[in-house]
Structures are given as structure tokens and as C-alpha cells.
Design a protein around this motif. Structure first.
Motif, PDB file in Angstrom:
ATOM      1  N   TYR A   1      -6.178  -6.620  -0.857  1.00 53.00           N
ATOM      2  CA  TYR A   1      -4.781  -6.210  -0.958  1.00 53.00           C
ATOM      3  C   TYR A   1      -4.033  -6.965  -2.048  1.00 53.00           C
ATOM      4  O   TYR A   1      -2.934  -6.578  -2.428  1.00 53.00           O
ATOM      5  CB  TYR A   1      -4.075  -6.393   0.393  1.00 53.00           C
ATOM      6  CG  TYR A   1      -4.082  -7.821   0.905  1.00 53.00           C
ATOM      7  CD1 TYR A   1      -5.094  -8.265   1.746  1.00 53.00           C
ATOM      8  CD2 TYR A   1      -3.084  -8.728   0.526  1.00 53.00           C
ATOM      9  CE1 TYR A   1      -5.106  -9.569   2.200  1.00 53.00           C
ATOM     10  CE2 TYR A   1      -3.092 -10.022   0.983  1.00 53.00           C
ATOM     11  CZ  TYR A   1      -4.104 -10.453   1.807  1.00 53.00           C
ATOM     12  OH  TYR A   1      -4.120 -11.749   2.246  1.00 53.00           O
ATOM     13  N   LEU A   2      -4.631  -8.046  -2.545  1.00 51.43           N
ATOM     14  CA  LEU A   2      -3.956  -8.808  -3.605  1.00 51.43           C
ATOM     15  C   LEU A   2      -4.291  -8.280  -4.998  1.00 51.43           C
ATOM     16  O   LEU A   2      -3.680  -8.710  -5.981  1.00 51.43           O
ATOM     17  CB  LEU A   2      -4.324 -10.300  -3.499  1.00 51.43           C
ATOM     18  CG  LEU A   2      -3.644 -11.005  -2.319  1.00 51.43           C
ATOM     19  CD1 LEU A   2      -4.126 -12.429  -2.171  1.00 51.43           C
ATOM     20  CD2 LEU A   2      -2.119 -10.976  -2.485  1.00 51.43           C
ATOM     21  N   ILE A   3      -5.239  -7.367  -5.085  1.00 52.27           N
ATOM     22  CA  ILE A   3      -5.603  -6.824  -6.396  1.00 52.27           C
ATOM     23  C   ILE A   3      -4.405  -6.138  -7.075  1.00 52.27           C
ATOM     24  O   ILE A   3      -4.110  -6.423  -8.246  1.00 52.27           O
ATOM     25  CB  ILE A   3      -6.802  -5.849  -6.268  1.00 52.27           C
ATOM     26  CG1 ILE A   3      -8.050  -6.659  -5.884  1.00 52.27           C
ATOM     27  CG2 ILE A   3      -7.035  -5.091  -7.566  1.00 52.27           C
ATOM     28  CD1 ILE A   3      -9.274  -5.814  -5.567  1.00 52.27           C
ATOM     29  N   PRO A   4      -3.676  -5.269  -6.337  1.00 53.86           N
ATOM     30  CA  PRO A   4      -2.489  -4.660  -6.968  1.00 53.86           C
ATOM     31  C   PRO A   4      -1.431  -5.685  -7.352  1.00 53.86           C
ATOM     32  O   PRO A   4      -0.705  -5.490  -8.336  1.00 53.86           O
ATOM     33  CB  PRO A   4      -1.948  -3.715  -5.890  1.00 53.86           C
ATOM     34  CG  PRO A   4      -3.021  -3.565  -4.877  1.00 53.86           C
ATOM     35  CD  PRO A   4      -3.928  -4.735  -4.987  1.00 53.86           C
ATOM     36  N   VAL A   5      -1.357  -6.772  -6.596  1.00 54.60           N
ATOM     37  CA  VAL A   5      -0.377  -7.812  -6.934  1.00 54.60           C
ATOM     38  C   VAL A   5      -0.773  -8.457  -8.259  1.00 54.60           C
ATOM     39  O   VAL A   5       0.066  -8.697  -9.142  1.00 54.60           O
ATOM     40  CB  VAL A   5      -0.304  -8.878  -5.818  1.00 54.60           C
ATOM     41  CG1 VAL A   5       0.702  -9.961  -6.183  1.00 54.60           C
ATOM     42  CG2 VAL A   5       0.067  -8.225  -4.494  1.00 54.60           C
ATOM     43  N   GLY A   6      -2.069  -8.709  -8.420  1.00 53.75           N
ATOM     44  CA  GLY A   6      -2.562  -9.275  -9.674  1.00 53.75           C
ATOM     45  C   GLY A   6      -2.285  -8.342 -10.842  1.00 53.75           C
ATOM     46  O   GLY A   6      -1.854  -8.779 -11.925  1.00 53.75           O
ATOM     47  N   GLN A   7      -2.480  -7.062 -10.610  1.00 53.32           N
ATOM     48  CA  GLN A   7      -2.227  -6.089 -11.674  1.00 53.32           C
ATOM     49  C   GLN A   7      -0.746  -6.058 -12.044  1.00 53.32           C
ATOM     50  O   GLN A   7      -0.395  -6.018 -13.224  1.00 53.32           O
ATOM     51  CB  GLN A   7      -2.689  -4.700 -11.222  1.00 53.32           C
ATOM     52  CG  GLN A   7      -4.207  -4.580 -11.217  1.00 53.32           C
ATOM     53  CD  GLN A   7      -4.694  -3.339 -10.473  1.00 53.32           C
ATOM     54  OE1 GLN A   7      -3.935  -2.696  -9.746  1.00 53.32           O
ATOM     55  NE2 GLN A   7      -5.976  -3.018 -10.648  1.00 53.32           N
ATOM     56  N   ALA A   8       0.099  -6.117 -11.023  1.00 55.65           N
ATOM     57  CA  ALA A   8       1.535  -6.107 -11.276  1.00 55.65           C
ATOM     58  C   ALA A   8       1.942  -7.336 -12.078  1.00 55.65           C
ATOM     59  O   ALA A   8       2.757  -7.254 -13.008  1.00 55.65           O
ATOM     60  CB  ALA A   8       2.302  -6.059  -9.953  1.00 55.65           C
ATOM     61  N   LEU A   9       1.354  -8.465 -11.731  1.00 52.60           N
ATOM     62  CA  LEU A   9       1.650  -9.702 -12.456  1.00 52.60           C
ATOM     63  C   LEU A   9       1.201  -9.583 -13.908  1.00 52.60           C
ATOM     64  O   LEU A   9       1.924  -9.993 -14.831  1.00 52.60           O
ATOM     65  CB  LEU A   9       0.927 -10.876 -11.794  1.00 52.60           C
ATOM     66  CG  LEU A   9       1.692 -11.724 -10.779  1.00 52.60           C
ATOM     67  CD1 LEU A   9       0.784 -12.777 -10.187  1.00 52.60           C
ATOM     68  CD2 LEU A   9       2.914 -12.367 -11.435  1.00 52.60           C
ATOM     69  N   ALA A  10       0.013  -9.058 -14.096  1.00 53.10           N
ATOM     70  CA  ALA A  10      -0.535  -8.948 -15.442  1.00 53.10           C
ATOM     71  C   ALA A  10       0.347  -8.054 -16.311  1.00 53.10           C
ATOM     72  O   ALA A  10       0.567  -8.326 -17.498  1.00 53.10           O
ATOM     73  CB  ALA A  10      -1.953  -8.399 -15.380  1.00 53.10           C
ATOM     74  N   GLU A  11       0.884  -7.005 -15.712  1.00 49.17           N
ATOM     75  CA  GLU A  11       1.715  -6.078 -16.472  1.00 49.17           C
ATOM     76  C   GLU A  11       3.091  -6.656 -16.775  1.00 49.17           C
ATOM     77  O   GLU A  11       3.592  -6.546 -17.880  1.00 49.17           O
ATOM     78  CB  GLU A  11       1.874  -4.763 -15.699  1.00 49.17           C
ATOM     79  CG  GLU A  11       0.653  -3.859 -15.823  1.00 49.17           C
ATOM     80  CD  GLU A  11       0.737  -2.669 -14.881  1.00 49.17           C
ATOM     81  OE1 GLU A  11       1.864  -2.212 -14.592  1.00 49.17           O
ATOM     82  OE2 GLU A  11      -0.341  -2.212 -14.417  1.00 49.17           O
TER      83      GLU A  11
END
Length: 583
Positions: free
Chosen positions: A204-214
RNA sequence: GGUCCCGUAGCUCAGUCGGAUAGAGCACCAGAUUCCUAAUCUGGGGGCCGGUAGUUCGAAUCUACCCGGGAUCACCA
């Protein structure tokens, strides 16, 4: 106003009349007089213990007091007969019209039947899961219990605020931030390998990582503190959004979210401590090692900032600051409750997991201390939920991140089933949640059983036009005007008596903060209805729809609609949908 | 050891500010469907309400002490 309360008032008036005439002395404890349904229906409709309660203070024997009361009561139109039984019970039989009058009353009020008013403001905090991951089934019980309790208290006249305390300031949130940062590097193409011990491994943290990266492509080159802060600011709202979504899928919504971090930022934590300090309740000291056979091996004396909770009934004083000077979790929790009091909620209920039982006394001590005894905190605990499938416990491993989420359970069995099942046990007792039972369509599944009773009644109403009754005939307003004198069968009258018990049940459930009683009441009411239905198989005169008995049919339909209304009302209290059709 | 929860039919559990002969479901046995949803219902057997004492007209319920099971007990949230 429920029927039991009305009769109780009547009895009290009769007793006062006897006192006015000098037949009974003044100063009797009339408030202890009660009315209840007798265990055995052959005893009558209601029974009062008045004679036994009052005999001693009146200096008479119970049966003499009962005799006086009976003579007084039989003069009332409402009471058909009153007789003395056993050690001094007065058994009452109400005139049939009184019972029958309940049906139109229910039809007029609809699912608001049983509503009470004027019980005051109340804050109830529940769920308050850490915003570090998705909700799991353990959270579901507290969520359902808290929500059902809130609905029950609203139904019984409280002005309720549903509150969620966000633990967004502790070390677990740092772990969340670091886990999210790792996922950010992954999102930017780095091979991060296995998630290290001590970080959250869940997908569930994968989308959070993606959001951070963006949103923050340069974050990896920033200072550590900046990275942490930024990761939190992105991850926390995403986690809370997810939690709200999961709760919404369960039909649970909070009115107010209080952030722990905000209590630190605006000085509330400091102010709460100052308030306690000004009352002389804070000191620097060293706690004794925990008593018992096996004190922790790594225990060593530490000087800490302590609160004198033992002055308020706790077993020990409690640390507000750790030996390194940072806050314990206790300090912001005090600020949280102080905050509620200052917002106008001196009456508070918290719903916690059973593993926090040992924490109750200190929190209550703090509430008492900081409000000078003006505020009160009740804590209700929810015990463990054990998931079962095929007779075996469902294995859950938090380590591998493969625990069953609330979302998964709701998607598999539906919110209604989850909610109802969570209330089939007292909140403080462990609960088995069996997937096989919940998905079963039979008597074994209480969710199904109660919903089916409601659907069956709707089915009868759907069949009414075919039997020659118009849409206008079977509207609640028309049915409420029906003459119901043809409802005479003991099975029909028993159903009405059960409906009369609904407001009484709500009041006692609310008072003891036990929403599970609503679920049990509904199972009982559903059983009574199903029995009446089947009685129609052998007793044709009890069949609901009879083309050649128009008045009788409409009277029975009125009773059925009243029953469906009470079922729907009770289901509303526990947040379960009253199904109209189940095929 | 302290605190809290639990102990009721073979099993899972209800039990209303203390009330009359302690209830329900499951399981077991025997039945009910030309008929409003048989996805349901009816009947039957089955109890030292963990134990002892106390309070009370009356205790599964309140109090004390015991027995048995569970949770928790500096600093973690």
C-alpha cells in the motif's frame, strides 16, 4: 413514551393516592418501583414489584400492600385486571385496545419509533487507528461498535460527536515516512531489494512512493529532516484518506478528526501539563520497578516527569516525559481529552482495544484531575476478533504484510454482514468471525435471518394487490386507521408485546452502552415473526392475506408493517440495511 | 504479585437498576410444504448458573474469599 413507562407512572399515581388517603405512609421509596414483562406470559402482560419493595418501609406485609394497590389499579381504564401472585407481585393485564394502539403509533412514527430526546452532549472517540497502514479486521470491531453505540445514543436523545484521534506524531509515523521514502526511490527506478526489518513492507506504500517521486523529484538530495517532514506531509493525508475510505465502506463516518501533531504545534500539550502542574500534580521522580514475579530484565531506575494519577485511583503515578525529556504518549492523550472538554464535551466515551485495558485508570485519573472532576470519561473495550474459515482460524502474519484487511472482508461478505456479526457478542468478549456462517443463507446466519424477516414482510405487501388490496389500502397511513380488534390470536398479540418492548430495550442498551442488545432483540423479533408466518400454514385463519376477509387482512397487514418498521428501525441503529427483497 | 475481563445445557452464547419454574441457537431425535419466499417453522430430551460464605422477602445478577481460563503491568502507541 413507551407503554411500560406509562403503566409505571399509573402505578406511581395509585401509590400516591393511597398515601394521600393515609392507607400508606409518606416517604416511601417510590422511585424503586418498576414494571417489567413477566417471564411467563400466563402471568399477564406486566408485573410490578411495588408491594415487595414498599412492604418493609410501610411496615406492612407485601400481600397487604399488593391488595391496596390492586384495588386502586383496577379502577383504571387501561388495566383490565390486576392480581396478586407469588411473594407479592402484582400481575397486570392491560386492556387489549392499549396494546393494539401501539400499531398505529408505530406506523405514524416510522423508524423514528423509540426516539428519545434531551439526553445531552456526548463525545465518542473510536477507531483512532494509527495512520500507518490500511485498517485490518481488528479495527473493524471497534469501528462498528463505536458507530453503533453512537447511533444508539443519538436514538436515545444524545447530541453525539463522533471523533477520531489521529496519532500522527509518534515514532511510528517516522517509520511510515522512512518506508515511504524507500518506496519513492523504488518509484524512481532504484532496485530497493527486500524491505528492511523495522520498515513497513506493505504494497500500500507503493502509491505513496510514486506520489512522492512525482511531487518532490529532488527530495533524495535534501537533508534527512527535510525528507522525513516532506514524506510525512505526503504520506499521512494519503493514509488517512485510505482509512476514511475503508471506514466509509463499512458505513462508518466521523464528525471530527483531531491531530496529535496539532496539539504539539499549538502548545496544547504544554498547556495541559501546566494546568496539572498548577494543581500540584506533577513532580520529578523515579518509579518503582513493576511488581511481580518477573520484572523486566532490562529495567533500570529513571528519573521522569510524573503525574500523580495514584491520587485519583490509579495504581501508580505515570510518566509524562521519558528520561530523555521527550513526551510519552500519555501527555498528548491528556491534551486530547482536555481539548474535548474545552470544546464543550465534558461527557466522553472512548472505545479501545482490549490490550489497552491497563491504560484506563490513568486516563480517567487525568480527565478527573484536569477538569477538577467536572468531566467524565467512560472507556469501552473491544476484545479480539478471530477470523474463521472452514472451521480453521485464518492465519494472519503481520510480518509479511499479509494480514487480512478490513477492505477485503467487507468486499467478500458485505458491510451489513460485517456490522451485524460484530455485534453478536458483548463488546468485551472475544468474537469468532466465521466466513462460512456469514455467507450462509439460513437460520444459522443472524444477519440473513433478520434481513429475511424484513424482506418477507415486504413480500407480503407486494402480494397484496393480487389479493384485491389497492396501493392506497396498504399505505401506512391507511393501515394506521384500520380497526385492529380482529387481532386476537395469542401469537399476534405476543408479537405486539415484543414491539412494545423496543423502546425499553433501546433505553437499557443505551444506558449500559451495549449496542449488541439491539442485535439480539432483532434476532428475537425476527424469530417471532417467522413463527407467526409458519403458523399460517396450518391455521388458515392466521394467513395474512385473505380475499374474503378484507378487514382482518388489513389489520394483519398493519401489524406486519409495524413489525417491519421496528426491524428497520433497529437495523438503522446498528447501521444495517433492511433488505426489501432476497431471492 | 497488582489491575481488569470471563466461568450459565454436549458446543457457541443471551439473561433488563436483584424478581416467580434460568433462556436461545447449534448438534441430536421426531414432525410440518397442493398455501403469502421450506432460505422457514413445530415438538422432545438435556443445568450444582465454577465453589463457599454473606446481604435480601427474593441472588445467575450485589459483597468478600477461594478455584479455573484470558488480557495487561517502567521507557513502546
Amino acid at each position: 413514551m413507551n407503554l411500560f413507562a406509562e403503566i409505571e407512572t399509573q402505578i406511581r399515581h395509585s401509590l400516591q393516592a393511597l398515601q394521600a388517603r393515609g392507607a400508606l405512609p409518606d416517604g416511601l421509596p417510590l422511585e424503586r418501583v418498576g414494571v417489567e414483562p413477566p417471564r411467563d406470559a400466563s402471568h399477564g402482560d406486566m408485573a410490578t414489584n411495588a408491594a415487595m419493595i414498599l412492604a418493609k418501609p410501610a411496615g406492612l406485609n407485601p400481600r397487604d400492600v399488593a391488595g391496596l394497590l390492586v384495588a386502586e389499579l383496577v379502577q383504571s381504564d387501561a388495566i383490565e385486571s390486576a392480581e396478586i401472585a407469588g411473594p407479592g407481585f402484582v400481575n397486570l393485564r392491560l386492556s387489549a385496545s392499549l396494546w393494539l394502539a401501539l400499531v398505529p403509533k408505530i406506523l405514524h412514527q416510522g423508524i423514528r419509533f423509540g426516539d428519545q430526546t434531551g439526553a445531552g452532549k456526548l463525545n465518542i472517540e473510536y477507531v483512532s487507528a494509527n495512520p500507518t497502514g490500511p485498517m485490518h479486521v481488528g479495527h473493524a470491531r471497534g469501528a462498528v461498535f463505536g458507530d453503533a453505540l453512537a447511533r444508539l445514543l443519538e436514538k436515545t436523545g444524545h447530541d453525539v460527536l463522533r471523533e477520531y484521534y489521529i496519532n500522527d506524531a509518534g515514532s511510528q509515523v517516522d517509520v511510515l515516512a522512512r518506508s515511504a521514502l524507500l518506496r519513492m526511490r523504488e518509484a524512481m527506478g532504484e532496485d530497493i531489494g527486500a524491505i528492511p526489518e523495522g520498515l513497513y513492507p506493505g504494497d500500500y506504500l507503493i502509491p505513496v512512493g510514486q506520489a512522492l517521486a512525482e511531487s518532490h523529484p529532488d527530495l533524495a538530495s535534501q537533508e534527512d529532516a527535510t525528507q522525513l517532514q516532506t514524506a510525512k506531509s505526503v504520506a499521512l493525508p494519503m493514509m488517512m484518506a485510505r482509512i476514511r475510505d475503508d471506514l466509509a465502506a463499512l458505513g462508518v463516518a466521523h464528525d471530527f478528526f483531531l491531530s496529535e501533531q496539532s496539539l504539539h504545534d499549538d502548545g496544547s500539550v504544554d498547556k495541559s501539563l501546566e494546568a496539572l502542574d498548577s494543581k500540584g500534580l506533577i513532580y520529578q521522580g523515579v518509579l518503582e520497578p513493576p511488581k511481580g514475579k518477573t520484572p523486566p530484565p532490562d529495567w533500570e531506575p529513571q528519573e521522569q516527569t510524573l503525574f500523580r494519577s495514584s491520587d485519583f485511583g490509579d495504581d501508580s503515578d505515570r510518566a509524562l516525559k521519558k528520561s530523555d525529556g521527550s513526551w510519552t504518549y500519555f501527555a498528548p492523550d491528556i491534551a486530547c481529552h482536555f481539548n474535548k472538554v474545552k470544546r464543550g464535551y465534558p461527557q466522553m466515551i472512548d472505545v479501545w482495544g482490549a490490550d489497552h485495558i491497563g491504560y484506563i485508570k490513568r486516563m480517567q485519573s487525568a480527565v478527573t484531575a484536569i477538569s477538577d472532576g467536572e468531566a467524565s470519561l467512560e472507556v469501552k473495550v473491544c476484545n479480539l476478533v478471530k477470523l474463521m474459515r472452514g472451521g480453521e482460524p485464518v492465519k494472519m502474519s503481520k510480518r509479511s504484510g499479509s494480514f487480512i484487511t478490513l477492505r477485503e472482508v467487507v468486499e467478500e461478505v458485505g458491510k451489513d454482514a460485517v456490522r451485524f456479526m460484530m455485534l453478536t457478542r458483548k463488546n468485551d468478549a472475544p468474537l469468532d468471525f466465521d466466513f462460512d456462517v456469514v455467507k450462509d443463507k439460513s437460520r444459522d446466519n443472524p444477519v440473513f435471518y433478520v434481513q429475511y424477516a424484513h424482506a418477507r414482510i415486504c413480500s407480503v405487501l407486494r402480494n397484496a394487490p393480487e389479493a384485491g388490496f389497492s396501493e392506497a389500502d396498504i399505505r401506512d397511513a391507511s393501515l394506521a386507521a384500520q380497526n385492529l380488534d380482529s387481532l386476537k390470536d395469542p401469537a399476534e398479540l405476543a408479537l405486539i408485546r415484543n414491539l412494545a418492548n423496543y423502546p425499553r430495550m433501546l433505553a437499557s442498551a443505551a444506558q449500559s452502552r451495549e449496542p449488541h442488545r439491539v442485535a439480539f432483540y432483532l434476532m428475537d423479533l425476527a424469530a417471532e415473526f417467522h413463527a407467526l408466518w409458519n403458523l399460517g400454514k396450518e391455521r388458515l385463519d392466521l394467513r395474512f392475506l385473505q380475499a374474503d376477509d378484507r378487514a382482518g387482512s388489513l389489520a394483519r397487514l398493519a401489524l406486519l408493517r409495524a413489525t417491519a418498521t421496528v426491524i428497520a428501525s433497529g437495523l438503522e441503529v446498528i447501521g444495517v440495511t433492511p433488505e426489501v427483497e432476497m431471492r
